[in-house]
Design a protein around this motif. Structure first.
Motif, PDB file in Angstrom:
ATOM      1  N   ALA A   1       0.846  -1.185   0.000  1.00  0.00           N
ATOM      2  CA  ALA A   1       0.000   0.000   0.000  1.00  0.00           C
ATOM      3  C   ALA A   1       0.887   1.242   0.000  1.00  0.00           C
ATOM      4  N   ALA A   2       0.279   2.373  -0.347  1.00  0.00           N
ATOM      5  CA  ALA A   2       1.037   3.625  -0.380  1.00  0.00           C
ATOM      6  C   ALA A   2       0.098   4.801  -0.166  1.00  0.00           C
ATOM      7  N   GLY A   3       0.650   5.897   0.350  1.00  0.00           N
ATOM      8  CA  GLY A   3      -0.113   7.118   0.540  1.00  0.00           C
ATOM      9  C   GLY A   3       0.772   8.320   0.291  1.00  0.00           C
ATOM     10  N   ILE A   4       0.139   9.461   0.024  1.00  0.00           N
ATOM     11  CA  ILE A   4       0.884  10.680  -0.279  1.00  0.00           C
ATOM     12  C   ILE A   4       0.321  11.839   0.524  1.00  0.00           C
ATOM     13  N   MET A   5       1.235  12.602   1.129  1.00  0.00           N
ATOM     14  CA  MET A   5       0.889  13.865   1.752  1.00  0.00           C
ATOM     15  C   MET A   5       1.608  14.980   1.002  1.00  0.00           C
ATOM     16  N   LEU A   6       0.902  16.089   0.773  1.00  0.00           N
ATOM     17  CA  LEU A   6       1.503  17.267   0.166  1.00  0.00           C
ATOM     18  C   LEU A   6       1.299  18.465   1.077  1.00  0.00           C
ATOM     19  N   ALA A   7       2.226  19.411   0.979  1.00  0.00           N
ATOM     20  CA  ALA A   7       2.118  20.632   1.774  1.00  0.00           C
ATOM     21  C   ALA A   7       1.042  21.541   1.204  1.00  0.00           C
ATOM     22  N   ASP A   8       0.251  22.148   2.087  1.00  0.00           N
ATOM     23  CA  ASP A   8      -0.759  23.095   1.648  1.00  0.00           C
ATOM     24  C   ASP A   8      -0.172  24.499   1.596  1.00  0.00           C
ATOM     25  N   GLN A   9      -1.038  25.503   1.404  1.00  0.00           N
ATOM     26  CA  GLN A   9      -0.567  26.879   1.255  1.00  0.00           C
ATOM     27  C   GLN A   9       0.119  27.403   2.511  1.00  0.00           C
ATOM     28  N   ARG A  10      -0.195  26.831   3.654  1.00  0.00           N
ATOM     29  CA  ARG A  10       0.388  27.290   4.922  1.00  0.00           C
ATOM     30  C   ARG A  10       1.608  26.468   5.329  1.00  0.00           C
ATOM     31  N   GLY A  11       1.974  25.488   4.505  1.00  0.00           N
ATOM     32  CA  GLY A  11       3.138  24.675   4.826  1.00  0.00           C
ATOM     33  C   GLY A  11       2.824  23.445   5.643  1.00  0.00           C
ATOM     34  N   GLY A  12       1.545  23.236   5.978  1.00  0.00           N
ATOM     35  CA  GLY A  12       1.153  22.030   6.698  1.00  0.00           C
ATOM     36  C   GLY A  12       0.862  20.902   5.728  1.00  0.00           C
ATOM     37  N   LEU A  13       0.938  19.681   6.203  1.00  0.00           N
ATOM     38  CA  LEU A  13       0.699  18.527   5.345  1.00  0.00           C
ATOM     39  C   LEU A  13      -0.774  18.146   5.307  1.00  0.00           C
ATOM     40  N   GLU A  14      -1.201  17.661   4.151  1.00  0.00           N
ATOM     41  CA  GLU A  14      -2.558  17.160   3.968  1.00  0.00           C
ATOM     42  C   GLU A  14      -2.476  15.833   3.212  1.00  0.00           C
ATOM     43  N   VAL A  15      -3.344  14.899   3.584  1.00  0.00           N
ATOM     44  CA  VAL A  15      -3.421  13.616   2.872  1.00  0.00           C
ATOM     45  C   VAL A  15      -4.195  13.844   1.577  1.00  0.00           C
ATOM     46  N   LEU A  16      -3.552  13.565   0.434  1.00  0.00           N
ATOM     47  CA  LEU A  16      -4.205  13.809  -0.848  1.00  0.00           C
ATOM     48  C   LEU A  16      -4.396  12.558  -1.687  1.00  0.00           C
ATOM     49  N   ALA A  17      -3.737  11.474  -1.336  1.00  0.00           N
ATOM     50  CA  ALA A  17      -3.932  10.238  -2.102  1.00  0.00           C
ATOM     51  C   ALA A  17      -3.534   9.050  -1.244  1.00  0.00           C
ATOM     52  N   ALA A  18      -4.227   7.928  -1.466  1.00  0.00           N
ATOM     53  CA  ALA A  18      -3.916   6.680  -0.769  1.00  0.00           C
ATOM     54  C   ALA A  18      -4.400   5.529  -1.632  1.00  0.00           C
ATOM     55  N   SER A  19      -3.722   4.406  -1.535  1.00  0.00           N
ATOM     56  CA  SER A  19      -4.073   3.259  -2.373  1.00  0.00           C
ATOM     57  C   SER A  19      -5.301   2.516  -1.863  1.00  0.00           C
ATOM     58  N   SER A  20      -5.761   2.834  -0.647  1.00  0.00           N
ATOM     59  CA  SER A  20      -6.979   2.230  -0.114  1.00  0.00           C
ATOM     60  C   SER A  20      -7.564   3.147   0.953  1.00  0.00           C
ATOM     61  N   HIS A  21      -8.812   2.917   1.277  1.00  0.00           N
ATOM     62  CA  HIS A  21      -9.474   3.710   2.310  1.00  0.00           C
ATOM     63  C   HIS A  21      -8.776   3.527   3.660  1.00  0.00           C
ATOM     64  N   GLU A  22      -8.365   2.301   3.965  1.00  0.00           N
ATOM     65  CA  GLU A  22      -7.685   2.037   5.242  1.00  0.00           C
ATOM     66  C   GLU A  22      -6.385   2.823   5.344  1.00  0.00           C
ATOM     67  N   VAL A  23      -5.640   2.881   4.252  1.00  0.00           N
ATOM     68  CA  VAL A  23      -4.386   3.641   4.252  1.00  0.00           C
ATOM     69  C   VAL A  23      -4.670   5.133   4.426  1.00  0.00           C
ATOM     70  N   HIS A  24      -5.734   5.608   3.821  1.00  0.00           N
ATOM     71  CA  HIS A  24      -6.117   7.014   4.007  1.00  0.00           C
ATOM     72  C   HIS A  24      -6.350   7.307   5.489  1.00  0.00           C
ATOM     73  N   LEU A  25      -7.013   6.402   6.182  1.00  0.00           N
ATOM     74  CA  LEU A  25      -7.265   6.591   7.615  1.00  0.00           C
ATOM     75  C   LEU A  25      -5.963   6.556   8.416  1.00  0.00           C
ATOM     76  N   ILE A  26      -5.039   5.681   8.030  1.00  0.00           N
ATOM     77  CA  ILE A  26      -3.740   5.615   8.715  1.00  0.00           C
ATOM     78  C   ILE A  26      -2.983   6.923   8.536  1.00  0.00           C
ATOM     79  N   GLU A  27      -3.012   7.451   7.320  1.00  0.00           N
ATOM     80  CA  GLU A  27      -2.318   8.704   7.039  1.00  0.00           C
ATOM     81  C   GLU A  27      -2.924   9.857   7.849  1.00  0.00           C
TER      82      GLU A  27
END
Length: 242
Positions: free
Chosen positions: A44-70
């Protein structure tokens, strides 16, 4: 060239191709998670990207469970993805004992989800870090050296693609696009739940159906999600082939 080498080459070409009029950040990032799982010794894999304020946001995950982990990782401010983003370096631990020592809450949540290993590589170009790619395995231990190099290569190419798009269409436009992607992510999560409840599908399957319909119809994924949430009856989603 071997079959695997051809797959790697194809993935790198796909991830470099961001200069298109209908470039979709969310779909691009999901492509990165798919290629990471398909090419690495990963589950499985997930991706976080920085938002406009420099904080991280979860924007992609290979499954719903991984999204919750992120999300859990962000909420508890511990885990490999956060560490990779902060340090700009690849982050891994050799076994569960080291993981528990470094990230106790995250590791407990990870094990509850059935994973035994997590590592991350930064999405960076020189000194600019825009996010991180998280990779999960159900077996203990980190990726081997060659797979870790490939994970870095996938993340690097994707980063160059995103920054290239930013440079051409202006930094402000990409910042707005990433914020729009975050807003779309919220809408898509709502739509997944609505469609799953409406059809009896698993949440991950509901997302796959929406994504397939978006690609086939040429409608942006966020627009499909909006129609699902609003109860649009004209979607004609192909439940059998997504």
């Amino acid at each position: 060239m071997t079959a695997r080498e051809e797959l790697i080459a194809d993935a790198l070409v796909q991830l470099a191709d961001t200069l298109v009029d209908d470039f979709d950040v969310i779909d691009f990032l999901h492509l990165l998670t798919e290629r990471a799982v398909g090419l690495l010794d990963a589950d499985a894999a997930g991706i976080m990207l920085a938002d406009q304020r420099g904080g991280l946001e979860v924007l992609a995950a290979s499954s719903h469970e991984v999204h919750l982990i992120e999300l859990f990782e962000l909420q508890n401010q511990e885990g490999p993805c956060l560490e990779a983003f902060r340090t700009g370096a690849a982050v891994t631990r050799t076994d569960l004992a080291e993981m528990r020592a470094a990230w106790p809450s995250f590791t407990e949540r990870l094990e509850q989800a059935g994973f035994a290993s997590a590592q991350a590589v930064p999405m960076r170009l020189r000194d600019e870090v825009i996010g991180a790619l998280n990779v999960f395995r159900v077996t203990p231990g980190p990726l081997d050296g060659s797979d870790m190099k490939l994970a870095r290569a996938l993340a690097d190419v994707a980063t160059v693609g995103l920054l290239q798009e930013r440079a051409i269409h202006a930094r402000e436009r990409l910042a707005e696009q990433l914020q729009g992607a975050l807003n779309s992510r919220v809408l898509i999560e709502q739509a997944k739940g609505v469609l799953a409840e409406r059809t009896g599908l698993e949440v991950d399957r509901a997302f796959a159906v929406m994504r397939t319909h978006a690609r086939r119809s040429g409608i942006p994924l966020h627009a499909v999600a909006e129609r699902v949430v609003r109860g649009g009856a004209d979607l004609e989603l192909d439940l059998g082939t997504a």
